[in-house]
Design a protein around this motif. Structure first.
Motif, PDB file in Angstrom:
ATOM      1  N   HIS A 164     -79.344  43.873  27.250  1.00  0.00           N
ATOM      2  CA  HIS A 164     -78.882  44.227  28.588  1.00  0.00           C
ATOM      3  C   HIS A 164     -77.489  43.662  28.862  1.00  0.00           C
ATOM      4  O   HIS A 164     -77.240  42.484  28.659  1.00  0.00           O
ATOM      5  CB  HIS A 164     -79.873  43.710  29.624  1.00  0.00           C
ATOM      6  CG  HIS A 164     -79.465  44.047  31.013  1.00  0.00           C
ATOM      7  ND1 HIS A 164     -79.560  45.327  31.520  1.00  0.00           N
ATOM      8  CD2 HIS A 164     -78.910  43.291  31.979  1.00  0.00           C
ATOM      9  CE1 HIS A 164     -79.092  45.333  32.756  1.00  0.00           C
ATOM     10  NE2 HIS A 164     -78.687  44.110  33.057  1.00  0.00           N
ATOM     11  N   ILE A 165     -76.593  44.530  29.332  1.00  0.00           N
ATOM     12  CA  ILE A 165     -75.203  44.140  29.616  1.00  0.00           C
ATOM     13  C   ILE A 165     -75.040  44.004  31.135  1.00  0.00           C
ATOM     14  O   ILE A 165     -75.419  44.904  31.876  1.00  0.00           O
ATOM     15  CB  ILE A 165     -74.228  45.204  29.070  1.00  0.00           C
ATOM     16  CG1 ILE A 165     -74.471  45.436  27.566  1.00  0.00           C
ATOM     17  CG2 ILE A 165     -72.773  44.815  29.351  1.00  0.00           C
ATOM     18  CD1 ILE A 165     -74.313  44.192  26.699  1.00  0.00           C
ATOM     19  N   PRO A 166     -74.459  42.874  31.605  1.00  0.00           N
ATOM     20  CA  PRO A 166     -74.396  42.651  33.065  1.00  0.00           C
ATOM     21  C   PRO A 166     -73.457  43.620  33.789  1.00  0.00           C
ATOM     22  O   PRO A 166     -72.474  44.111  33.235  1.00  0.00           O
ATOM     23  CB  PRO A 166     -73.887  41.210  33.192  1.00  0.00           C
ATOM     24  CG  PRO A 166     -73.329  40.837  31.864  1.00  0.00           C
ATOM     25  CD  PRO A 166     -73.957  41.721  30.833  1.00  0.00           C
ATOM     26  N   ALA A 167     -73.768  43.868  35.045  1.00  0.00           N
ATOM     27  CA  ALA A 167     -73.009  44.820  35.867  1.00  0.00           C
ATOM     28  C   ALA A 167     -71.550  44.404  36.011  1.00  0.00           C
ATOM     29  O   ALA A 167     -70.653  45.252  36.073  1.00  0.00           O
ATOM     30  CB  ALA A 167     -73.654  44.927  37.247  1.00  0.00           C
ATOM     31  N   ASN A 168     -71.287  43.070  36.058  1.00  0.00           N
ATOM     32  CA  ASN A 168     -69.901  42.611  36.227  1.00  0.00           C
ATOM     33  C   ASN A 168     -68.991  43.158  35.124  1.00  0.00           C
ATOM     34  O   ASN A 168     -67.807  43.390  35.335  1.00  0.00           O
ATOM     35  CB  ASN A 168     -69.840  41.076  36.203  1.00  0.00           C
ATOM     36  CG  ASN A 168     -70.593  40.456  37.372  1.00  0.00           C
ATOM     37  OD1 ASN A 168     -70.679  41.053  38.446  1.00  0.00           O
ATOM     38  ND2 ASN A 168     -71.142  39.273  37.159  1.00  0.00           N
ATOM     39  N   ALA A 197     -73.061  36.007  25.246  1.00  0.00           N
ATOM     40  CA  ALA A 197     -73.599  35.476  26.507  1.00  0.00           C
ATOM     41  C   ALA A 197     -74.902  36.172  26.873  1.00  0.00           C
ATOM     42  O   ALA A 197     -75.846  35.534  27.357  1.00  0.00           O
ATOM     43  CB  ALA A 197     -72.574  35.644  27.626  1.00  0.00           C
ATOM     44  N   GLU A 225     -78.359  34.281  27.357  1.00  0.00           N
ATOM     45  CA  GLU A 225     -79.081  34.449  28.628  1.00  0.00           C
ATOM     46  C   GLU A 225     -80.518  34.928  28.351  1.00  0.00           C
ATOM     47  O   GLU A 225     -81.475  34.393  28.895  1.00  0.00           O
ATOM     48  CB  GLU A 225     -78.290  35.473  29.444  1.00  0.00           C
ATOM     49  CG  GLU A 225     -78.603  35.612  30.907  1.00  0.00           C
ATOM     50  CD  GLU A 225     -78.158  34.425  31.758  1.00  0.00           C
ATOM     51  OE1 GLU A 225     -79.039  33.851  32.405  1.00  0.00           O
ATOM     52  OE2 GLU A 225     -76.953  34.086  31.774  1.00  0.00           O
ATOM     53  N   SER A 233     -71.865  37.024  33.250  1.00  0.00           N
ATOM     54  CA  SER A 233     -73.029  36.538  33.984  1.00  0.00           C
ATOM     55  C   SER A 233     -73.828  37.683  34.588  1.00  0.00           C
ATOM     56  O   SER A 233     -73.259  38.650  35.088  1.00  0.00           O
ATOM     57  CB  SER A 233     -72.572  35.607  35.119  1.00  0.00           C
ATOM     58  OG  SER A 233     -73.668  35.290  35.941  1.00  0.00           O
ATOM     59  N   PRO A 234     -75.144  37.557  34.574  1.00  0.00           N
ATOM     60  CA  PRO A 234     -75.944  38.571  35.264  1.00  0.00           C
ATOM     61  C   PRO A 234     -75.919  38.397  36.791  1.00  0.00           C
ATOM     62  O   PRO A 234     -76.370  39.280  37.511  1.00  0.00           O
ATOM     63  CB  PRO A 234     -77.356  38.339  34.715  1.00  0.00           C
ATOM     64  CG  PRO A 234     -77.377  36.929  34.264  1.00  0.00           C
ATOM     65  CD  PRO A 234     -75.967  36.577  33.860  1.00  0.00           C
ATOM     66  N   MET A 235     -75.373  37.264  37.280  1.00  0.00           N
ATOM     67  CA  MET A 235     -75.334  37.061  38.730  1.00  0.00           C
ATOM     68  C   MET A 235     -74.288  37.975  39.364  1.00  0.00           C
ATOM     69  O   MET A 235     -73.159  38.067  38.872  1.00  0.00           O
ATOM     70  CB  MET A 235     -74.970  35.606  39.066  1.00  0.00           C
ATOM     71  CG  MET A 235     -76.131  34.639  38.892  1.00  0.00           C
ATOM     72  SD  MET A 235     -75.819  33.086  39.797  1.00  0.00           S
ATOM     73  CE  MET A 235     -74.489  32.418  38.842  1.00  0.00           C
ATOM     74  N   SER A 236     -74.632  38.592  40.479  1.00  0.00           N
ATOM     75  CA  SER A 236     -73.650  39.394  41.203  1.00  0.00           C
ATOM     76  C   SER A 236     -72.686  38.455  41.925  1.00  0.00           C
ATOM     77  O   SER A 236     -72.996  37.288  42.144  1.00  0.00           O
ATOM     78  CB  SER A 236     -74.359  40.278  42.235  1.00  0.00           C
ATOM     79  OG  SER A 236     -74.852  39.459  43.281  1.00  0.00           O
ATOM     80  N   PRO A 237     -71.490  38.950  42.290  1.00  0.00           N
ATOM     81  CA  PRO A 237     -70.557  38.107  43.054  1.00  0.00           C
ATOM     82  C   PRO A 237     -71.217  37.534  44.308  1.00  0.00           C
ATOM     83  O   PRO A 237     -70.981  36.378  44.661  1.00  0.00           O
ATOM     84  CB  PRO A 237     -69.428  39.072  43.397  1.00  0.00           C
ATOM     85  CG  PRO A 237     -69.474  40.118  42.328  1.00  0.00           C
ATOM     86  CD  PRO A 237     -70.914  40.261  41.949  1.00  0.00           C
TER      87      PRO A 237
END
Lengths: 616, 616
Positions: free
Chosen positions: A532-536, A605, A609, B39-43
């Protein structure tokens, strides 16, 4: 060519070093004095052990800070020298290395250097000892080979000549060409060292970062060519100060060193042949290196083939057959063939264990590997089965040579009689694009030399990739036409611990497709797990590239990564990790030739994660 | 002083980094963009987490390669910038770092830089964002702080100022003094990094070898003093790219970083006070560092005290008493006191577990340690027992502060009521000379900063010692008068494996005597095991020094090592290793102040050789 190596190159006790040098096949060794000093072996024992092992003791080294001093210090230095001459007599050695003074020289006067070295020579002559004078790159007054030769010439004693060390000459950017003009018989000794191109002070560079020939950036074939043209007929030795070699397995380092000399003498022989020049060095040529035409197969070892087989099917691979005698399965898609091997794999979840490449003449490639001291894989075939020459790489990957276009040979053992195209639908996968192999930090330089020499690959410039637990060092090796590409990775210790419970960094097989979007959609439909690749990441893509919104959405939906260079575009994705391996699928558009380097940190990363959560 | 740290300094995920920074006590953080990207965290999550943790988000960084470009690229760059402004708005951040162009700048024209940055500023203003322009040391055209300030001044926008990074200024050898002349309100941000003095290209130096303030060679108190004199009243942040920090425990690195800032602000406050200058930075001073007068005691932890007790007796130590309540024994000889502690030591053969130093005011020393974020040792004393402030060093050694000349306090708990001189014969041992402590490679810089700041020691130049399994890095820390000396060693991985089955490198306690020959003879008579020194060593001594034959014979007979410098002579020997520790006895004649460095390789090789046989 007679080969030698300084004991300082190796780890362990003097006895261990000598055993390793003899086992690797060196003709002789240089005794680095400190190795003797710290040894419980007496000089007589060292001499006797060398005789039993068939090693000559070629050079006693180093003798330092002798010339250019006040009379009182000269007397102390002659006292010190005589003690060493007596020691050398007990060792049965007849040549001492004299390094140009870097510490105590206070008088800059060539005539004084000459007269003081002449005194040393006359003292040495009484013990039958010869002096090889070497200009260190950081010598206080004498730091070029031209200068050391000028002084040795003026000393004018039969037992005084020079020692030439490639590092001290090439690190300064000096031209070795004038070596050819020095009378070969006045060159008493030759030491070779390579080094990576670094911009740092020469002393630190020399003391920590020297490597074996072929592992750095110096043109040592030209250097050795100049030596040969001088008429030198003596020993070619290795003197390498390297922080990693000092910690590594002594036997492997010795083999690595001799491999480097075998390669270099062959390269130098070719250079001299091309110039029509003979040499008294008796340079031995290797069978010619062949360009590999592509991967023959890649092998995965696993106790339980099912998870890998399922993943291969999701990627569009077809099962081609089971080996008639062993628990080994063959899958293929286009020109990509993958073998799942469950022999002797108890406890192995899944790991990339080997690969084959196709060359025009596998037997000659095997013979070259043997002469490069590659360790043959124990034969596991019966008389009527295919016999591919195979070798263990330093990272323990098994490497095989198959014949170009002759897959039928070993495919028949899987009951496959038609070559290729057995699938109902044309496969979306075209071939194996590259393999990514993890390297222990102790054997990185050894691996690069192994793969470049035995597989005849070229090393591209290295890169470093940030990960959540340190920088990953990455080095691509490839044929000139990229038919075979390997990416070697050294992984920081902390990342190994974090990313895998066995402290192993996963390796991966990258396959190439012409239509990654369809392939990914098919895989999704088959229930495949993607990394899974993060949205950012996709927001940043939008900032960096002028992408169609529709494409951007598709990329994000399918966990595809994207890169672009001056040639074209690169789309790729990663599967989840099984055991110690995963797959990558790549599509190269319009001649993009890289590996998506900007995306590597994203992948690391995401795996970190992912693992973090599976650890909780 | 408000403190911050860039997330790139730390290992782990963005979430782990933020938690560690808050726990250590930083006021805020810089968001290094790549950490957000992966990072999977959103802003929005990052913003909310920061708010919960009480961390301000101080700087979004870096924005690269903007100015000095052709119009078409400028448009792409403005597009890229606006995407980041929108992202910053979601993060609730209002300051972006703009690095001077190192890649795409093709036009060297200050006016163009000014006009393009002005366009960026006007775009940023719409989002309420400020731009801190930083001259990278390797910027193509802009690479000095004077130049970046000149451009920012000409841009003449309220939301454009400069960022000053000590590395980019001091690595070039630039004088920071002119910073004091820049209006403090136009300095938008300050980043600090120290670095060891290395001669290598600045980019590699910066990317791999930066360290926290106080761990390198830059004069950061003077740098921060110049910042203070400009009137700057903002945040002082850390931006460190370090290969080791990237792999180390994130919480420890964060503490290490804040410790460095606490020390630096105290040093800078003292500097400014001395100059009678006030500062808007609100610099916090620490309680003054005290010079230790000597070792109070050294503690050995062991499951079985007998082998250590026997060795101490052979060296001339006297048993002084058993602790009235715990399985702890006290031995002494002259001013050297050694405690053998068998509490909570199951499975520990023997290890140096802690030491005390004597200072005039232990409570103040303890308070300083607390403000330097030292981790207190859990208290184990009862109400009527001595209460020495104690702390865990990064290498897990326990460090205590006792009062100068006040041993009676804790000695009484061992039933010792007369201070010293209880022995029948005057002890040959005078005091503890130094301790040699092994350091994990991940925490070497942290240890050096801990011991220099908390114990107020000075770091001497480091050395490297060759061993049969790699180079040992060695660093001496001492009070100015050498009353307390520590030698820290980092050991190569291979040596740890070879030298000890627990993969631990032995530590040692060196005691000083005025008559090593008598002491050694007594120990021989008592049957003590010495570390055996090879005969070759003594032959080399004879070659190097003009020694009396009688002395040379005595040295060899007693396994003594010898060194000499311009001041005097050094004689020393080592005991066999017990568990994970051994003793050294040293005699310093006529002001010799070193540690016998030329003999260290002999010792390491002898221990390696000894262990090799015990392994067989």
């Amino acid at each position: 060519m007679r080969t030698s190596i300084a004991t300082v190159c190796l780890s362990g006790t003097l006895e261990e070093k000598m055993l390793a040098c003899a086992k690797a096949g060196f003709d002789g060794i240089e005794i680095f004095e400190q190795d003797l000093l710290v040894s419980p072996m007496s000089p007589e024992e060292v001499r006797a052990l060398a005789a039993r092992l068939g090693l000559t003791l070629d050079l006693f080294q180093p003798f330092r800070d002798f010339e250019g001093v006040e009379p009182q210090l000269l007397q102390a230095n002659l006292h010190r020298a005589e003690a060493k001459f007596k020691l050398m007599t007990r060792l049965g050695m007849d040549m001492m290395l004299l390094c140009s003074n870097v510490g105590t020289a206070t008088i800059n006067d060539d005539e004084l250097f000459v007269s003081q070295i002449r005194q040393l020579a006359d003292l040495a002559a009484g013990y039958g000892i010869r002096i090889a004078y070497e200009a260190l790159a950081w010598g206080t007054y004498v730091n070029t080979y031209q200068h050391s030769w000028e002084i040795a010439r003026q000393v004018d004693r039969e037992n005084v000549g020079i020692c030439l060390d490639s590092f001290h000459i090439l690190s300064r950017g000096d031209d070795p060409e004038a070596i050819a003009q020095i009378p070969g018989e006045k060159i008493f000794f030759v030491q070779l060292a390579d080094a990576p191109v670094l911009s740092m002070d020469i002393l630190s560079w020399s003391r920590h970062y020297r490597v074996f020939p072929g592992q750095g950036g110096f043109k040592l074939d030209e250097f050795l060519g100049a030596i040969a043209r001088s008429g030198y007929a003596g020993i070619i030795s290795l003197e390498i100060f390297n922080d990693v070699f000092r910690q590594s397995n002594v036997e492997r380092t010795a083999v690595d060193g001799l491999r480097s000399l075998n390669l270099l003498q062959s390269q130098t022989a070719a250079l001299l042949d091309a110039q029509g020049i003979g040499s008294a060095l008796a340079l031995q040529a290797l069978p010619g290196g062949q360009k590999a035409n592509g991967f023959d197969f890649t092998e995965i070892r696993t106790e339980d083939p099912e998870p890998v087989a399922r993943l291969l099917a999701q990627l569009g691979f077809e099962f081609r057959g089971q080996h008639r005698r062993k628990p080994v399965q063959l899958f293929s898609a286009g020109g990509a063939r993958i073998i799942i091997n469950s022999q002797r794999s108890r406890g192995v979840t899944a790991a990339v264990s080997g690969f084959g490449v196709q060359v025009p003449d596998p037997a000659a490639a095997g013979e070259r590997a043997v002469q490069l001291l590659a360790r043959p894989v124990p034969r596991q075939h019966l008389r009527n089965e295919a016999d591919l020459p195979g070798f263990n790489a330093p990272d323990n990957t098994e490497v095989f040579f198959g014949a170009t276009g002759d897959a039928g040979g070993w495919e028949a053992e899987f009951g496959v009689h038609e070559s290729g195209a057995a699938a109902e639908h044309p496969a979306l996968i075209q071939c194996i694009d590259h393999l990514n192999l993890a390297q222990p930090w102790q054997s990185f330089d050894e691996s690069v030399l192994f793969y470049t020499s035995v597989l005849n690959l070229q090393a591209l410039p290295g890169t470093e990739v940030p990960s959540p637990m340190g920088l990953v060092r990455s080095q691509v090796l490839a044929t000139g036409d990229n038919a075979v590409r390997l990416a070697l990775n050294i992984v920081p210790h902390g990342l190994e611990e974090a990313i895998d419970r066995n402290h192993e960094y996963p390796e991966h097989i990258a396959v190439r497709t012409g239509d990654i979007i369809t392939l990914a959609r098919n895989a999704v439909a088959d229930g495949m797990d993607f990394l899974h690749i993060p949205a950012n990441y996709y927001e940043d893509l939008a900032a960096r590239f002028d992408l169609e919104p529709q494409l951007l959405q598709t990329l994000q939906e399918l966990n595809l990564l994207y890169d672009r260079d001056e040639h074209g575009e690169f789309l790729h994705f990663y599967t989840e990790t099984i055991g110690n391996m995963f797959f990558e699928v790549v599509e190269r558009r319009d001649g993009y030739d890289g590996y998506g380097a900007p995306n590597a940190p994203i992948r690391l990363a995401a795996q970190f994660e992912r693992n973090r959560w599976s650890r909780h």
